[in-house]
Design an enzyme around this catalytic site. Structure first.
Site, short mmCIF file in Angstrom:
data_model
loop_
_atom_site.label_atom_id
_atom_site.label_comp_id
_atom_site.label_asym_id
_atom_site.label_seq_id
_atom_site.Cartn_x
_atom_site.Cartn_y
_atom_site.Cartn_z
N CYS A 102 -6.05 4.20 -2.96
CA CYS A 102 -6.33 2.80 -2.60
C CYS A 102 -7.58 2.17 -3.20
O CYS A 102 -7.51 1.16 -3.91
CB CYS A 102 -6.42 2.68 -1.08
N ASP A 162 0.84 -1.20 0.00
CA ASP A 162 0.00 0.00 0.00
C ASP A 162 0.87 1.26 0.00
O ASP A 162 1.58 1.51 0.97
CB ASP A 162 -0.90 -0.04 1.25
N ASP A 163 0.84 2.00 -1.08
CA ASP A 163 1.59 3.26 -1.20
C ASP A 163 3.10 3.06 -1.31
O ASP A 163 3.86 3.94 -0.89
CB ASP A 163 1.32 4.21 -0.02
N HIS A 165 -10.86 -2.73 1.67
CA HIS A 165 -11.12 -1.35 1.22
C HIS A 165 -12.03 -1.23 0.00
O HIS A 165 -11.84 -0.35 -0.86
CB HIS A 165 -9.80 -0.59 0.97
N ASP A 208 -0.36 -0.54 -4.73
CA ASP A 208 -1.66 -0.04 -5.22
C ASP A 208 -1.61 1.36 -5.83
O ASP A 208 -2.48 1.74 -6.59
CB ASP A 208 -2.71 -0.09 -4.10
N ASN A 209 -0.58 2.13 -5.47
CA ASN A 209 -0.42 3.48 -6.03
C ASN A 209 0.94 4.03 -5.61
O ASN A 209 1.67 3.37 -4.86
CB ASN A 209 -1.55 4.43 -5.58
MG MG Z 1 -2.69 3.05 -1.40
#
Ligand code: MG
Length: 446
Positions: free
Chosen positions: A81, A41-42, A137, A278-279
């Site tokens: 997300c 995540d990130d 999420h 995810d990003n």
């Molecule tokens: Mg994210």
């Protein structure tokens, strides 16, 4: 029985056993592979050793890249997300699921529509067991939870780790301590986040060891390195970079634990292990790319991407072919033998042939669209060209007042610094209408 006969029969038995072993190995190489999507995540484009990270090491994920293919143009279809996860699991731009605007919060009522056909639902039709470990999420109300979207089991949390016990002053809402679920049961409130990475890893390892006869799909969606950062005591202070490096080193350890388990179980060869984020990064690095999380500059949506499958993918491959998480759905359909339902509109392409020959297989040129955090399309990439038509400023969802179209040649200018829009007015027009017509087609979908 004579000693001579005994020796001969022993040799024959050994031969039969050997042939049986060979046939088993053959069958396991050709049977549908296990699938693991290791989703962080990130984590930024440069937040991995093989992508140039500094201040910490990721030996296990670097070795994974050496076992398979490392993508240098790997994209996610959103800058944050929720929409990115919708795109991964459906193979469709998040706008098709109406999840393109921002993320879901603990006060949100909605989630991913149940009509969406997820990768888990797809793989179940091919006989896979399906599990999500980590962060969902895509809606935390009971009806939207993972077991209603094709997953057999769920162990983790329904949304981001910063939504734990948080007061949202804009709507005067106090969220509860972070809920932690086993399937549909709330088993804990406000877990100690220092141990999230460790607990998810132990769960995934247990599931691999206790697997049944069918192939498995494990979607391991770690909460880290999303803020607030947490690492277990074993990893605190481990990197030169501080806590962020410690957190990534623990994620790398997690990948290593899973890979070692697959090897010990003799199933690493025929497991597809997909690693990505995810990003773009909030605190990490996307260098040399421009921008970060929540931005449609390259750094917001181009992420590290590694796929290993020793039975089929050659070693030590690096490709600059443009692919995205939207491609995983049709690719895994082909690889698993699952049939895509008739009439299902997908936005990705099957890249299974590219995986088999990463250095020797060209993909058709196709556009990739960049949607901002406010749900508006801001850019398109086609071949080496990327055109931006509008821009939001960081976390502010408002349109920037006067954004002139900006055209970049990513083959020579990966940092998006030299605007060539004035030199190529026809291209600007062509790419601009590509964005308008694609986005318009999404508006018209049923
Ligand atoms: Mg994210």
């Amino acid at each position: 029985m004579s000693a001579k006969f005994g020796t001969a029969s022993k040799s024959i038995l050994t031969l039969i056993w050997f042939l049986w072993l060979c046939s088993c190995k053959q069958a396991s190489r050709d049977s549908p592979p296990n699938i693991i999507i290791f989703f962080t995540d990130d984590q930024g484009y440069a937040d991995l050793g093989s992508y140039g990270a500094e201040g910490f090491e990721t030996p296990n994920l670097d070795q994974l890249a050496a076992n398979g293919v490392r993508f240098t143009n790997f994209y996610v279809p959103a800058t944050v997300c929720t929409p990115s996860r919708a795109g991964l699991l459906t193979g469709r731009y998040p706008k098709r699921s109406a999840l393109h605007e921002a993320v879901l919060f603990p006060f949100s009522e909605g989630g991913m529509p149940l009509e969406e056909y997820t990768m888990a639902e797809l793989l179940k039709t091919a006989g896979y067991s399906t599990s999500i470990v980590g962060k969902w999420h895509l809606g935390h109300k009971a009806e939207f939870m993972p077991l209603n979207q094709g997953f057999d089991s769920f162990y983790g949390v329904p949304y981001s780790n910063d939504m734990d016990n948080h007061y949202y002053s804009n709507i005067d809402f106090q969220s509860p301590p972070l809920p932690f679920y086993r399937d549909t049961t709330l088993i804990e409130s406000g877990p100690d986040q220092d141990y999230l990475t460790k607990r998810y890893t132990e769960e995934a390892v247990r599931q691999i060891k206790e697997r049944g006869d069918s192939p498995f799909f494990i979607y391991l969606a770690h909460n880290m390195p999303h803020l607030p950062l947490h690492a277990s005591p074993d990893f605190k202070g481990k990197s030169e970079l501080g806590l962020y490096g410690d957190v990534i080193m623990e994620l790398d350890w997690s990948a290593g634990e899973i890979i070692n388990t697959l090897k010990a179980e003799g199933i690493f060869e025929n497991t597809i292990f997909i690693f990505t984020s995810d990003n773009g990064p909030r605190v990490g690095s996307a260098l040399p790319l421009r921008g970060k999380k929540a931005e449609t500059w390259e750094g917001g949506q181009r992420v590290p991407g590694i796929i290993s499958w020793p039975a089929k993918i050659p070693e030590s491959q690096v490709t600059n072919t443009m692919v995205s998480t939207l491609d995983l759905f049709p690719t895994l359909a082909t690889i698993s033998g699952a049939k895509i339902p008739e009439g299902l509109v997908l936005d990705g392409l099957d890249i299974s042939k590219l995986l088999a020959q990463p250095g020797n297989q060209s993909m058709p040129e196709r556009p990739f669209f960049f949607y901002a955090r406010n749900g508006k399309p801001e850019a398109v990439r086609l071949g080496k060209w990327k055109l931006h038509i509008s821009k939001t400023i960081g976390w502010d969802k408002k349109q920037q007042g006067s954004f002139e179209p900006a055209l970049y040649d990513l083959s020579t200018d990966v940092a998006e610094e030299i605007n060539l829009a004035k030199e190529h007015p026809d291209l600007v027009k062509e790419l601009s209408s590509l964005i308008t017509s694609f986005d318009g087609s999404l508006d018209k979908q049923p």
